[in-house]
Design a protein around this motif. Sequence first.
Motif, PDB file in Angstrom:
ATOM      1  N   LEU A  39      -3.500  -3.788   2.240  1.00  0.00           N
ATOM      2  CA  LEU A  39      -2.224  -3.604   2.760  1.00  0.00           C
ATOM      3  C   LEU A  39      -1.262  -2.109   2.688  1.00  0.00           C
ATOM      4  O   LEU A  39      -0.581  -1.242   2.751  1.00  0.00           O
ATOM      5  CB  LEU A  39      -1.095  -3.226   1.273  1.00  0.00           C
ATOM      6  N   PHE A  40      -2.409  -1.071   2.139  1.00  0.00           N
ATOM      7  CA  PHE A  40      -2.215   0.226   1.370  1.00  0.00           C
ATOM      8  C   PHE A  40      -2.447   1.056   2.801  1.00  0.00           C
ATOM      9  O   PHE A  40      -1.925   1.885   3.733  1.00  0.00           O
ATOM     10  CB  PHE A  40      -3.083   0.694   0.324  1.00  0.00           C
ATOM     11  N   SER A  97       9.875   0.839   6.656  1.00  0.00           N
ATOM     12  CA  SER A  97      10.207   0.126   5.319  1.00  0.00           C
ATOM     13  C   SER A  97       9.823  -1.539   4.986  1.00  0.00           C
ATOM     14  O   SER A  97       8.950  -2.574   3.768  1.00  0.00           O
ATOM     15  CB  SER A  97      11.758  -0.751   5.383  1.00  0.00           C
ATOM     16  N   SER A  98       9.055  -2.979   6.352  1.00  0.00           N
ATOM     17  CA  SER A  98       8.480  -3.543   5.695  1.00  0.00           C
ATOM     18  C   SER A  98       6.972  -3.366   5.162  1.00  0.00           C
ATOM     19  O   SER A  98       7.021  -4.009   4.103  1.00  0.00           O
ATOM     20  CB  SER A  98       8.020  -3.507   8.103  1.00  0.00           C
ATOM     21  N   LEU A 140       3.647  -3.977   0.664  1.00  0.00           N
ATOM     22  CA  LEU A 140       2.519  -3.384  -0.171  1.00  0.00           C
ATOM     23  C   LEU A 140       3.648  -3.440  -2.040  1.00  0.00           C
ATOM     24  O   LEU A 140       3.552  -4.052  -2.509  1.00  0.00           O
ATOM     25  CB  LEU A 140       1.779  -2.389  -0.147  1.00  0.00           C
ATOM     26  N   VAL A 141       4.349  -2.846  -2.204  1.00  0.00           N
ATOM     27  CA  VAL A 141       5.251  -3.265  -3.898  1.00  0.00           C
ATOM     28  C   VAL A 141       5.316  -4.618  -3.984  1.00  0.00           C
ATOM     29  O   VAL A 141       5.187  -4.658  -5.217  1.00  0.00           O
ATOM     30  CB  VAL A 141       5.991  -1.818  -3.524  1.00  0.00           C
ATOM     31  N   ALA A 159       5.243  -8.788  -7.344  1.00  0.00           N
ATOM     32  CA  ALA A 159       4.395 -10.415  -7.322  1.00  0.00           C
ATOM     33  C   ALA A 159       3.512 -10.631  -8.548  1.00  0.00           C
ATOM     34  O   ALA A 159       3.517 -11.230  -9.335  1.00  0.00           O
ATOM     35  CB  ALA A 159       4.190 -10.879  -5.983  1.00  0.00           C
ATOM     36  N   HIS A 160       1.839  -9.828  -8.589  1.00  0.00           N
ATOM     37  CA  HIS A 160       0.708  -9.887  -9.477  1.00  0.00           C
ATOM     38  C   HIS A 160       1.572  -9.422 -10.862  1.00  0.00           C
ATOM     39  O   HIS A 160       0.893  -9.649 -11.637  1.00  0.00           O
ATOM     40  CB  HIS A 160      -0.034  -8.273  -9.053  1.00  0.00           C
TER      41      HIS A 160
END
Lengths: 205, 105
Positions: free
Chosen positions: A43-44, A136-137, A142-143, A148-149
Motif C-alpha cells: 500500500l505504501f 486520494s485513493s 493506506l491510512v 481499520a487495524h
Amino acid sequence: MSAHQHAEGQLPHEPEKATLEGRNKVLGFWIFLGAETVLFGTLFSAFIALRHQVLDGPTAQHLFELPMVFASTMILLTSSLMSVFAVQAMHNNKVKAMIGWLLITILLGLAFLGLEITEFNTYVKEGHTLKTSAFSSSFYTLVGFHGAHVAFGVLWIGLLIAQILKKGLTVVTAPKIYLSAIYWHFIDVVWVFIFTVVYLMGKVG
Amino acid sequence: MSSNHSASGEETKRHKVEGPRKHIVAFVMSLALTIIAFAAVAAGEINTTFTYIILVGMAIIQVFIQMAFWMHMKDRGHLFPKIAIFTGVLVVFSAVITALYWVWW
C-alpha cells in the motif's frame, strides 16, 4: 509443562512462554506480522508512486495540518507505552493493574480513531474523496487500512479484557495478552512510517 | 536478558522481572525523534532532499528502537521473528522500487 517447578495454582514466570502452545502462538504471530509488513508495504509503494497525481483535487500540502497529525502521533505512541506496562503488570502477576493499562490503551486507541474520523470528514468537505484522484485513493486505502487495524485492535483487546475477567490470567490467556501488545506496537510502528511518508513528506512536497 | 530462564547455576527462586526504565527511555527517544521530524518540516527552510533524508532516517531509527525494546526483538530466541520481519521488509523494498519504476519510467 514448564521446566521449573511451580507451586500449585501459581502462574509461571513469563506465562506467555510457559507452554509449547503459547510459544507456537508467538512464533505464528510473528509470521503473520511479516505478512502484515508486506500488506502495508505494498500500500505504501502504491502511495509513494501516485502521491503527486492529484488531478483537480487538493494537494497534500493544502490538506494536511501538522498539529492534528502530531496529536494523533502522540496518542498512538503513548498507547503503545501503555500496552508495554500492561505486559509488565502481567509478568508481575498484577491482574488488576494489567486490566487498567489495557483499558487506557484502548481508550487512547479510540481517541486516535476519533481524530482520524474528524480528519477524513474535513478532507471530504474540502473535496478530497476516495474517487478524487490517484493520490486520494491511495491515501485513503493506506491510512484507512491502518485505521481499520487500530479499530480491530481496540475490539480485540476489549474482548481480551472481558475474557480475563471471566477466566482469569492463565497460561492459556497470557499469550493472548502478550500478542495483543505486540500487535499494538506493530500498529504504532506502521504509523511512524505513515506520519513520515504520507504527512511529513506530503507537507514538504 | 534478565527475563530468560537460566538453565545452569543455582535454582533461581525469584525470577528477575524487568523494570519499566528502559521502556520509558525508548518512549522518550521515540518522542525526541518524532519532534525532530516534525520540526524539520515545520521549519520549512531546509532543502527538500535533505529534509527527506532526515525524515526517513528518524523514522527508521524510531522503528528499530520500538521493535527492539517494545516488541522484545532484542531478547534471546527471536531469530524467527527477525527472519519473518526482514523477509517482509525485503518484499516491501522491491515493491516500492517496482511501483516507482512501473509508474515513472
